[in-house]
Scaffold this motif. Structure first.
Motif, PDB file in Angstrom:
ATOM      1  N   ARG A 161      16.933 -37.477   2.022  1.00 18.60           N
ATOM      2  CA  ARG A 161      16.124 -36.831   3.052  1.00 18.60           C
ATOM      3  C   ARG A 161      16.827 -36.870   4.410  1.00 18.60           C
ATOM      4  O   ARG A 161      16.881 -35.846   5.115  1.00 18.60           O
ATOM      5  CB  ARG A 161      14.761 -37.508   3.147  1.00 18.60           C
ATOM      6  N   ASN A 162      17.355 -38.031   4.802  1.00 12.29           N
ATOM      7  CA  ASN A 162      18.022 -38.127   6.103  1.00 12.29           C
ATOM      8  C   ASN A 162      19.257 -37.227   6.162  1.00 12.29           C
ATOM      9  O   ASN A 162      19.534 -36.593   7.191  1.00 12.29           O
ATOM     10  CB  ASN A 162      18.414 -39.579   6.376  1.00 12.29           C
ATOM     11  N   TRP A 163      20.010 -37.183   5.074  1.00 11.81           N
ATOM     12  CA  TRP A 163      21.180 -36.301   5.025  1.00 11.81           C
ATOM     13  C   TRP A 163      20.756 -34.846   5.135  1.00 11.81           C
ATOM     14  O   TRP A 163      21.405 -34.054   5.825  1.00 11.81           O
ATOM     15  CB  TRP A 163      21.931 -36.533   3.717  1.00 11.81           C
ATOM     16  N   LEU A 164      19.656 -34.484   4.490  1.00  9.55           N
ATOM     17  CA  LEU A 164      19.165 -33.107   4.542  1.00  9.55           C
ATOM     18  C   LEU A 164      18.701 -32.739   5.943  1.00  9.55           C
ATOM     19  O   LEU A 164      18.998 -31.639   6.439  1.00  9.55           O
ATOM     20  CB  LEU A 164      18.027 -32.934   3.529  1.00  9.55           C
ATOM     21  N   ILE A 165      17.987 -33.632   6.617  1.00  6.33           N
ATOM     22  CA  ILE A 165      17.539 -33.351   7.989  1.00  6.33           C
ATOM     23  C   ILE A 165      18.743 -33.167   8.909  1.00  6.33           C
ATOM     24  O   ILE A 165      18.760 -32.260   9.761  1.00  6.33           O
ATOM     25  CB  ILE A 165      16.621 -34.491   8.486  1.00  6.33           C
ATOM     26  N   ASN A 166      19.749 -34.003   8.727  1.00  2.00           N
ATOM     27  CA  ASN A 166      20.950 -33.885   9.550  1.00  2.00           C
ATOM     28  C   ASN A 166      21.634 -32.545   9.335  1.00  2.00           C
ATOM     29  O   ASN A 166      22.078 -31.893  10.286  1.00  2.00           O
ATOM     30  CB  ASN A 166      21.899 -35.037   9.219  1.00  2.00           C
ATOM     31  N   GLN A 167      21.721 -32.098   8.089  1.00  2.00           N
ATOM     32  CA  GLN A 167      22.373 -30.818   7.789  1.00  2.00           C
ATOM     33  C   GLN A 167      21.537 -29.634   8.286  1.00  2.00           C
ATOM     34  O   GLN A 167      22.091 -28.613   8.733  1.00  2.00           O
ATOM     35  CB  GLN A 167      22.625 -30.701   6.289  1.00  2.00           C
ATOM     36  N   LEU A 168      20.229 -29.733   8.225  1.00  5.17           N
ATOM     37  CA  LEU A 168      19.383 -28.662   8.758  1.00  5.17           C
ATOM     38  C   LEU A 168      19.554 -28.530  10.266  1.00  5.17           C
ATOM     39  O   LEU A 168      19.619 -27.403  10.806  1.00  5.17           O
ATOM     40  CB  LEU A 168      17.918 -28.926   8.404  1.00  5.17           C
ATOM     41  N   LEU A 169      19.646 -29.659  10.955  1.00  2.03           N
ATOM     42  CA  LEU A 169      19.880 -29.615  12.407  1.00  2.03           C
ATOM     43  C   LEU A 169      21.257 -29.039  12.725  1.00  2.03           C
ATOM     44  O   LEU A 169      21.412 -28.255  13.677  1.00  2.03           O
ATOM     45  CB  LEU A 169      19.743 -31.016  12.991  1.00  2.03           C
ATOM     46  N   LEU A 170      22.266 -29.413  11.937  1.00  8.97           N
ATOM     47  CA  LEU A 170      23.604 -28.867  12.142  1.00  8.97           C
ATOM     48  C   LEU A 170      23.616 -27.356  11.908  1.00  8.97           C
ATOM     49  O   LEU A 170      24.265 -26.603  12.661  1.00  8.97           O
ATOM     50  CB  LEU A 170      24.590 -29.564  11.205  1.00  8.97           C
ATOM     51  N   THR A 171      22.888 -26.894  10.898  1.00  7.10           N
ATOM     52  CA  THR A 171      22.807 -25.451  10.641  1.00  7.10           C
ATOM     53  C   THR A 171      22.119 -24.729  11.788  1.00  7.10           C
ATOM     54  O   THR A 171      22.522 -23.618  12.171  1.00  7.10           O
ATOM     55  CB  THR A 171      22.043 -25.208   9.331  1.00  7.10           C
ATOM     56  N   HIS A 172      21.096 -25.348  12.350  1.00  7.29           N
ATOM     57  CA  HIS A 172      20.399 -24.757  13.503  1.00  7.29           C
ATOM     58  C   HIS A 172      21.363 -24.579  14.671  1.00  7.29           C
ATOM     59  O   HIS A 172      21.378 -23.525  15.336  1.00  7.29           O
ATOM     60  CB  HIS A 172      19.223 -25.655  13.901  1.00  7.29           C
ATOM     61  N   LEU A 173      22.183 -25.582  14.946  1.00  3.54           N
ATOM     62  CA  LEU A 173      23.147 -25.479  16.047  1.00  3.54           C
ATOM     63  C   LEU A 173      24.208 -24.423  15.754  1.00  3.54           C
ATOM     64  O   LEU A 173      24.641 -23.697  16.671  1.00  3.54           O
ATOM     65  CB  LEU A 173      23.802 -26.841  16.280  1.00  3.54           C
ATOM     66  N   GLN A 174      24.635 -24.309  14.494  1.00  2.00           N
ATOM     67  CA  GLN A 174      25.635 -23.304  14.155  1.00  2.00           C
ATOM     68  C   GLN A 174      25.082 -21.897  14.305  1.00  2.00           C
ATOM     69  O   GLN A 174      25.780 -21.003  14.781  1.00  2.00           O
ATOM     70  CB  GLN A 174      26.110 -23.531  12.710  1.00  2.00           C
ATOM     71  N   PHE A 175      23.831 -21.675  13.928  1.00  2.00           N
ATOM     72  CA  PHE A 175      23.221 -20.354  14.081  1.00  2.00           C
ATOM     73  C   PHE A 175      23.017 -19.996  15.552  1.00  2.00           C
ATOM     74  O   PHE A 175      23.176 -18.831  15.945  1.00  2.00           O
ATOM     75  CB  PHE A 175      21.883 -20.306  13.349  1.00  2.00           C
ATOM     76  N   ALA A 176      22.660 -20.980  16.360  1.00  3.67           N
ATOM     77  CA  ALA A 176      22.361 -20.699  17.764  1.00  3.67           C
ATOM     78  C   ALA A 176      23.617 -20.475  18.595  1.00  3.67           C
ATOM     79  O   ALA A 176      23.604 -19.675  19.539  1.00  3.67           O
ATOM     80  CB  ALA A 176      21.540 -21.840  18.356  1.00  3.67           C
ATOM     81  N   SER A 177      24.688 -21.167  18.278  1.00  4.20           N
ATOM     82  CA  SER A 177      25.904 -21.094  19.100  1.00  4.20           C
ATOM     83  C   SER A 177      27.002 -20.239  18.480  1.00  4.20           C
ATOM     84  O   SER A 177      28.048 -20.053  19.096  1.00  4.20           O
ATOM     85  CB  SER A 177      26.454 -22.508  19.333  1.00  4.20           C
ATOM     86  N   GLY A 178      26.817 -19.759  17.271  1.00  6.06           N
ATOM     87  CA  GLY A 178      27.867 -18.992  16.620  1.00  6.06           C
ATOM     88  C   GLY A 178      27.940 -17.568  17.131  1.00  6.06           C
ATOM     89  O   GLY A 178      27.070 -17.075  17.848  1.00  6.06           O
ATOM     90  N   GLU A 179      29.023 -16.898  16.770  1.00  2.00           N
ATOM     91  CA  GLU A 179      29.224 -15.490  17.108  1.00  2.00           C
ATOM     92  C   GLU A 179      29.512 -14.730  15.817  1.00  2.00           C
ATOM     93  O   GLU A 179      30.487 -15.054  15.115  1.00  2.00           O
ATOM     94  CB  GLU A 179      30.394 -15.336  18.083  1.00  2.00           C
ATOM     95  N   PRO A 180      28.676 -13.736  15.475  1.00  2.40           N
ATOM     96  CA  PRO A 180      27.501 -13.273  16.218  1.00  2.40           C
ATOM     97  C   PRO A 180      26.333 -14.259  16.118  1.00  2.40           C
ATOM     98  O   PRO A 180      26.300 -15.118  15.243  1.00  2.40           O
ATOM     99  CB  PRO A 180      27.163 -11.960  15.523  1.00  2.40           C
ATOM    100  N   CYS A 181      25.385 -14.077  17.007  1.00  2.00           N
ATOM    101  CA  CYS A 181      24.253 -14.989  17.084  1.00  2.00           C
ATOM    102  C   CYS A 181      23.317 -14.774  15.890  1.00  2.00           C
ATOM    103  O   CYS A 181      23.042 -13.633  15.495  1.00  2.00           O
ATOM    104  CB  CYS A 181      23.497 -14.769  18.396  1.00  2.00           C
TER     105      CYS A 181
END
Length: 621
Positions: free
Chosen positions: A408-428
């Motif tokens: 569960r903790n690993w999954l939450i960490n990866q979901l947060l990392l995916t959120h940051l990648q979607f928000a800061s990536g190009e294209p948005c």
């Protein structure tokens, strides 16, 4: 999407299909009568209020509007033997044993029974054609053998299914990309009234189907969405568009390249050998801050179009929970692929990989069973990313099972990392965060809604389904591709083996021919095995001038004694030169040269003895 129950019957060349409405359990008063529906469509809800209706009548008018829209909210696809009927929130599938007659299909009238709350369709079928030698008609179901009265009694007593029922339980493989949409050609008719209504397209999307209306995103964000207007497309149509795009993008050559062995660039680890460490995780300060903001955000701070935080009471709880769980599995599968292929070191392409492998993000697709989730993931694994390998996709599914069991903790960490990648990536890709990822982060962090026992149950269900998923169900023809590739490899191996077995013999024969030619050129004579001593000496020592005559002895002058001695010295020198030349030749010429040298030595000794006896005789005289 839930697969509802359909009843059907065949009368002549017509197939009658009865489909229940997904909200059939609602109260009878909520179902509009034809007169009320017509009045509401013509005058609207304001007309009811202006006519002095009470508050209860106003509420009834609103209910009539909602239910009429739900009844008309239908999307229909048809094939040769298959009918897909999506009604508001449910998908109904029907496979006919007879072929539908789609020629000249211009208008299809759908009757709705307000008392039974069900749709009625009448579809024309082609007449059955008898197959020679088969004993039955083409396009018809397998007809069981006639039963006697005793067999029928035993079958009824034991509640045994008939052969036709058994065959119908086995779901056939449907080429869904061949289905044709006929929604625009259909009209809805309430009961027996003459007025007809056109079908509407107003569907929900997002987390738990909690969003409606146009997407609230920027123009740059819309460029990353494969379905820019999900509210106008039913979940069934989104799915069929995804399947069609995958058929177009699938490359046979790329799949062949990665079938035998993954094409791993130099300096990179083979993804199949990577072992993810799901029990070892750490959260950065940025991820912790994001998690705090998401968990503290309430439903009031979100847009008015979002109802995902508070589930609608009109939606069945089981359907909503099933849709949420299937979406979570789809996201976890995409994350596991990116982690395995990058050795848990995210790259600039990680955001694209995690979005392209998850149909929720690209097509706003809704799943209602785990099998469709796994099949969709495996199809996209062998179509889009760098490593297109079926076994690699299955390994990623096993990784997801381990994550659901205790990560569960690993999954939450990866979901947060995916959120940051979607928000800061190009294209948005921030729209994926708004409509899916943020709600899933809150869902996984909530131990009450998503307990450890519930995640373990999901892992067990996915593991059971994985055992039944085959390459044939992907419907991309990869079994034929693999068979073709194996045949090509076997053909190449036969060619290599044939050329490898002939080349040594040909090489040895060519070497033997070259040796013979070299020997002939060196000796200047033909290779004759039946030669006398004089010819053997001449063949081996062409520079010597030994004047020997067999069987006759001539007198030799004393003046020639010195010449004989000189000849012996010349003979020894020639033997040394011949030994050097023979050492540089092949093994075959060495053997011949040694035999020749032995003969020459014996002949020279005989010649010396003859000359000595001749000298002795002359001196005696």
């Amino acid at each position: 999407m839930l697969n509802g129950q359909i009843t059907h019957s065949y009368v002549g060349n017509t197939c009658s299909v009865v489909i229940p409405h997904p909200h059939v359990k609602e109260k009878a008063k909520s179902t509009p009568s034809p007169d009320e529906a017509e009045a509401c469509c013509e005058r609207g809800a304001e007309a009811l209020v202006d006519s002095g209706a009470t508050a209860s009548a106003e509420a009834t008018g609103a209910t009539v509007h909602v239910n009429l829209d739900r009844i008309r909210n239908v999307d229909i696809f048809i094939g040769d033997n298959d009918l897909y009927f999506y009604a508001d929130v449910k998908l109904y599938k029907f496979h006919s044993r007879r072929t539908f007659d789609l020629r000249g299909l211009k208008t299809l009238v759908i009757k709705y029974d307000t008392n039974e709350n069900c749709y009625q369709l009448c579809l024309r079928c082609l007449p059955p054609v008898a197959i020679p030698g088969s004993g039955r008609a083409a396009g018809s179901a397998v007809t069981p053998k006639p039963k006697t009265a005793r067999k029928e009694y035993i079958a009824a007593f034991l509640n045994l299914p008939t052969l036709a029922d058994t065959l119908q339980d086995k779901e056939p493989l449907v080429h869904e990309w061949k289905l044709k949409r006929i929604t625009d050609q259909c009209q809805l008719q309430l009961d027996a009234h003459e007025r007809t209504y056109k079908l509407t397209n107003s569907f929900r999307y997002g987390y738990a189907s909690g969003y409606s209306g146009p997407l609230q995103t920027s123009e740059l964000d819309k460029s990353t969405c494969r379905v820019p207007e999900p509210e106008r497309l039913s979940p069934l149509q989104r799915r069929l568009e995804r399947i069609s795009d995958e058929m177009k993008r699938f490359s046979r050559d790329q799949y062949k390249m990665n079938f035998v062995e993954l094409q791993v660039p130099a300096g990179h680890q083979n993804p199949l050998r990577f072992k993810p460490k799901i029990h070892e995780t750490s959260m950065t300060q940025e991820q912790a801050h994001l998690l705090h903001n998401l968990c503290s955000r309430t439903a009031a701070t979100k847009d008015s179009t979002s109802t995902a935080s508070s589930q609608s009471i009109n939606q069945p709880e089981r359907r909503v929970q099933n849709e949420i769980d299937c979406g979570l599995i789809s996201i976890v599968l995409a994350i596991c692929y990116d982690v395995r292929t990058t050795n848990n070191e995210p790259t600039c392409e990680s955001g694209w990989t995690r979005s392209i492998l998850c149909p929720l993000f690209c097509y706003f697709e809704q799943f209602d069973n785990y099998r469709d989730v796994l099949i969709a993931f495996l199809r996209r694994v062998i179509t889009y990313p760098l490593y297109r390998n079926f076994e690699l996709g299955r390994q990623c599914i096993r990784d997801a099972i381990e994550v659901l069991r205790g990560g569960r903790n690993w999954l939450i960490n990866q979901l947060l990392l995916t959120h940051l990648q979607f928000a800061s990536g190009e294209p948005c890709r921030d729209s994926f965060n708004n409509y899916y990822l943020e709600d899933y982060i809150r869902y996984v962090c909530n131990a009450t809604a998503c307990s450890d026992e519930h995640l373990r149950l999901l892992a067990r269900n996915v593991k059971n389904v994985l055992m039944d998923v085959t390459k044939r169900q992907l419907d991309l023809g990869i079994i034929e591709i693999e068979t073709e590739l194996i045949q090509e490899l076997m053909q190449e191996m036969r060619i290599d083996a044939g050329s490898g077995s002939e080349s040594p013999s040909q090489h040895q024969s060519n070497i033997a021919d070259d040796d013979v030619l070299d020997t002939d050129e060196a000796s200047g004579l033909e290779d004759d095995t039946t030669t006398d001593d004089d010819s053997v000496i001449t063949d081996s020592f062409d520079s010597m001038d030994l004047r020997l005559i067999e069987n006759d002895v001539y007198a030799v002058d004393e003046e020639n004694e010195g010449d004989v001695d000189d000849g012996e010295e010349d003979q020894s020198e020639v033997e040394e030169e011949d030994h050097e030349s023979n050492s540089s030749t092949t093994t075959t010429s060495d053997a011949e040269g040694n035999s020749v040298i032995e003969q020459c030595t014996s002949n020279s000794e005989a010649a010396a003895s003859i000359s000595a006896s001749a000298s002795a005789s002359t001196s005696t005289k």
